[in-house]
Design an enzyme around this catalytic site. Structure first.
Site, PDB file in Angstrom:
ATOM      1  N   TYR A  10      -1.204   3.145  -7.897  1.00  0.00           N
ATOM      2  CA  TYR A  10       0.230   3.315  -8.215  1.00  0.00           C
ATOM      3  C   TYR A  10       0.468   3.324  -9.713  1.00  0.00           C
ATOM      4  O   TYR A  10      -0.287   3.970 -10.444  1.00  0.00           O
ATOM      5  CB  TYR A  10       1.074   2.214  -7.541  1.00  0.00           C
ATOM      6  CG  TYR A  10       0.687   1.950  -6.127  1.00  0.00           C
ATOM      7  CD1 TYR A  10       0.832   2.947  -5.171  1.00  0.00           C
ATOM      8  CD2 TYR A  10       0.166   0.734  -5.726  1.00  0.00           C
ATOM      9  CE1 TYR A  10       0.476   2.721  -3.854  1.00  0.00           C
ATOM     10  CE2 TYR A  10      -0.203   0.506  -4.418  1.00  0.00           C
ATOM     11  CZ  TYR A  10      -0.048   1.497  -3.495  1.00  0.00           C
ATOM     12  OH  TYR A  10      -0.411   1.282  -2.212  1.00  0.00           O
ATOM     13  N   SER A  46      -2.039   0.319   2.554  1.00  0.00           N
ATOM     14  CA  SER A  46      -2.057   1.646   1.905  1.00  0.00           C
ATOM     15  C   SER A  46      -3.445   2.255   1.791  1.00  0.00           C
ATOM     16  O   SER A  46      -3.556   3.427   1.418  1.00  0.00           O
ATOM     17  CB  SER A  46      -1.447   1.550   0.515  1.00  0.00           C
ATOM     18  OG  SER A  46      -0.060   1.465   0.629  1.00  0.00           O
ATOM     19  N   VAL A  85      -1.390  -3.637   0.128  1.00  0.00           N
ATOM     20  CA  VAL A  85      -0.736  -4.941  -0.030  1.00  0.00           C
ATOM     21  C   VAL A  85      -1.341  -6.013   0.883  1.00  0.00           C
ATOM     22  O   VAL A  85      -1.000  -7.186   0.764  1.00  0.00           O
ATOM     23  CB  VAL A  85       0.798  -4.878   0.176  1.00  0.00           C
ATOM     24  CG1 VAL A  85       1.476  -4.141  -0.954  1.00  0.00           C
ATOM     25  CG2 VAL A  85       1.156  -4.305   1.533  1.00  0.00           C
ATOM     26  N   TYR A 102       3.058   5.825  10.924  1.00  0.00           N
ATOM     27  CA  TYR A 102       2.745   5.272   9.595  1.00  0.00           C
ATOM     28  C   TYR A 102       2.506   3.756   9.665  1.00  0.00           C
ATOM     29  O   TYR A 102       1.521   3.238   9.134  1.00  0.00           O
ATOM     30  CB  TYR A 102       3.876   5.609   8.619  1.00  0.00           C
ATOM     31  CG  TYR A 102       3.720   4.954   7.265  1.00  0.00           C
ATOM     32  CD1 TYR A 102       2.769   5.400   6.362  1.00  0.00           C
ATOM     33  CD2 TYR A 102       4.518   3.862   6.901  1.00  0.00           C
ATOM     34  CE1 TYR A 102       2.607   4.786   5.121  1.00  0.00           C
ATOM     35  CE2 TYR A 102       4.367   3.244   5.670  1.00  0.00           C
ATOM     36  CZ  TYR A 102       3.406   3.705   4.785  1.00  0.00           C
ATOM     37  OH  TYR A 102       3.243   3.085   3.575  1.00  0.00           O
ATOM     38  N   LYS A 127      -4.013   5.510   3.341  1.00  0.00           N
ATOM     39  CA  LYS A 127      -3.453   6.773   2.808  1.00  0.00           C
ATOM     40  C   LYS A 127      -4.527   7.829   2.524  1.00  0.00           C
ATOM     41  O   LYS A 127      -4.332   8.994   2.864  1.00  0.00           O
ATOM     42  CB  LYS A 127      -2.582   6.487   1.581  1.00  0.00           C
ATOM     43  CG  LYS A 127      -1.250   5.824   1.991  1.00  0.00           C
ATOM     44  CD  LYS A 127      -0.468   5.294   0.812  1.00  0.00           C
ATOM     45  CE  LYS A 127       0.874   4.730   1.292  1.00  0.00           C
ATOM     46  NZ  LYS A 127       1.431   3.739   0.359  1.00  0.00           N
TER      47      LYS A 127
HETATM   48  N1  GLN Z   1       2.631  -0.733   4.810  1.00  0.00           N
HETATM   49  C1  GLN Z   1       2.955  -0.949   3.433  1.00  0.00           C
HETATM   50  C2  GLN Z   1       4.302  -0.350   3.082  1.00  0.00           C
HETATM   51  O1  GLN Z   1       4.572   0.727   3.447  1.00  0.00           O
HETATM   52  C3  GLN Z   1       1.880  -0.352   2.569  1.00  0.00           C
HETATM   53  C4  GLN Z   1       2.160  -0.548   1.081  1.00  0.00           C
HETATM   54  C5  GLN Z   1       0.956  -0.881   0.282  1.00  0.00           C
HETATM   55  O2  GLN Z   1      -0.092  -1.266   0.793  1.00  0.00           O
HETATM   56  N2  GLN Z   1       1.092  -0.790  -1.005  1.00  0.00           N
HETATM   57  O3  GLN Z   1       5.095  -0.941   2.430  1.00  0.00           O
END
Ligand code: GLN
Length: 305
Positions: A241, A61, A259, A189, A64
């Site tokens: 988040y 993420s 993650v 993505y 993003k």
């Molecule tokens: N690629 C992961 C997903 O879409 C990214 C989520 C994350 O890093 N929190 O679930």
């Protein structure tokens, strides 16, 4: 600063026992939960690294904010704001950002999955391959000489285990928020999330955001300062988040987690920080990483509040 970076890092090592590496993307389960690395790049180009700062991991993420930057560069603020909201969701990264009304673009935040998938469709390019290559090029520009690669195994692993993100993307299409082929948008993505770097890469990208869009080494302008400010504001309110409030209290700077175990922190006017530690808390944020940032913030008086 009283304690050295090495001492701070050592004092956080035991926290790696308390978290769990992500397993919903099977390839991520191979990560060593005890890794802990840190890199700091000041806005004047001073650089410090400690621990596992050179271990590669996928940004997940943390792409993003770069997706958002690319969308801003391609479309400007007004178009981006018409397609995606800026309010904190207070929900997990993969939540359906749905209020009691019909799903609307203003209910999405670009720092959570639904919003980021929508942002992929705003990037310019004749094909989704071209859009991804443009994003990769921007990531490399921001990261300077740090390694930026694509981890094909993680990409394939996520793509073949992505029922939730697929569901979210089809909802976006159903409600007219994206118009393109859903699988192509998702492919962009997943590949974006599978970009890999190390702590130095995150510190460099964070350093550009901290330095009003300029490269900390050369002071060359890489992105307009107003876009850096826009992204930092959203990182502050939603970058961690539903842990963003806790992070604001404990650390007090804009940041983005992934993650894969990375955290990119932005200390406006002072430094970018890259952290890696893949054992996650229940919100999907690096557990030892947050603790390390908390100690760093106390030691260096980093909170913007
Ligand atoms: N690629 C992961 C997903 O879409 C990214 C989520 C994350 O890093 N929190 O679930």
């Amino acid at each position: 600063m009283n304690a050295s970076l090495e001492e701070l890092l050592t004092s956080c090592r035991s926290y790696t026992d308390l978290g769990k590496v992500a397993s919903y993307i099977p390839e991520l389960q191979k990560s060593d939960p005890h890794r802990l690395g840190l890199c700091i790049l000041s806005c004047h180009g001073e650089y410090q690294a400690e621990g596992d700062a050179r271990v590669l991991f996928t940004v997940q993420s943390i792409i993003k904010p770069i997706l958002l930057l690319q969308a801003l560069l391609d479309n400007g603020v007004d178009v981006v704001r018409a397609h995606v909201g800026v309010e904190a969701t207070g929900k997990p990264f993969d939540a359906i950002n749905y209020t009691d009304q019909i799903l609307d673009s203003q209910h999405l935040n670009p720092m959570v999955n639904m919003g980021a998938i929508a942002v992929c469709s705003l990037i310019h390019g004749g094909s989704y391959e071209e859009r991804f290559q443009r994003l990769l090029a921007l990531t490399r520009t921001l990261a300077g000489d740090a390694p930026i690669q694509v981890n094909e195994a993680v990409y394939r692993s996520e793509k073949s285990h992505a029922t939730k993100n697929r569901a979210l993307a089809y909802l976006l299409k159903t409600y007219g928020i994206i118009h393109d082929d859903v699988e192509e948008v998702l492919d962009c993505y997943f590949r974006s999330c599978a970009i890999s770097t190390d702590c130095t890469g995150l510190a460099r990208i964070g350093g550009v955001l901290a330095n009003q869009g300029r490269c900390p080494d050369t002071q060359k302008a890489l992105i307009p300062p107003e876009y850096a400010r826009f992204v930092n504001a959203i990182l502050m309110t939603c970058g961690m988040y539903d842990g963003s409030g806790d992070f604001a209290v404990r650390v007090g700077v804009p940041a983005k987690s992934g993650v894969g175990g990375g955290i990119m922190a932005v200390v406006p006017g002072r430094m970018g920080i890259g952290i890696y530690s893949p054992a996650l808390d229940e919100k999907g944020n690096s557990l030892a990483g947050i603790r390390l940032l908390e100690l760093l913030s106390q030691a260096m008086d980093l909170s913007i509040f």
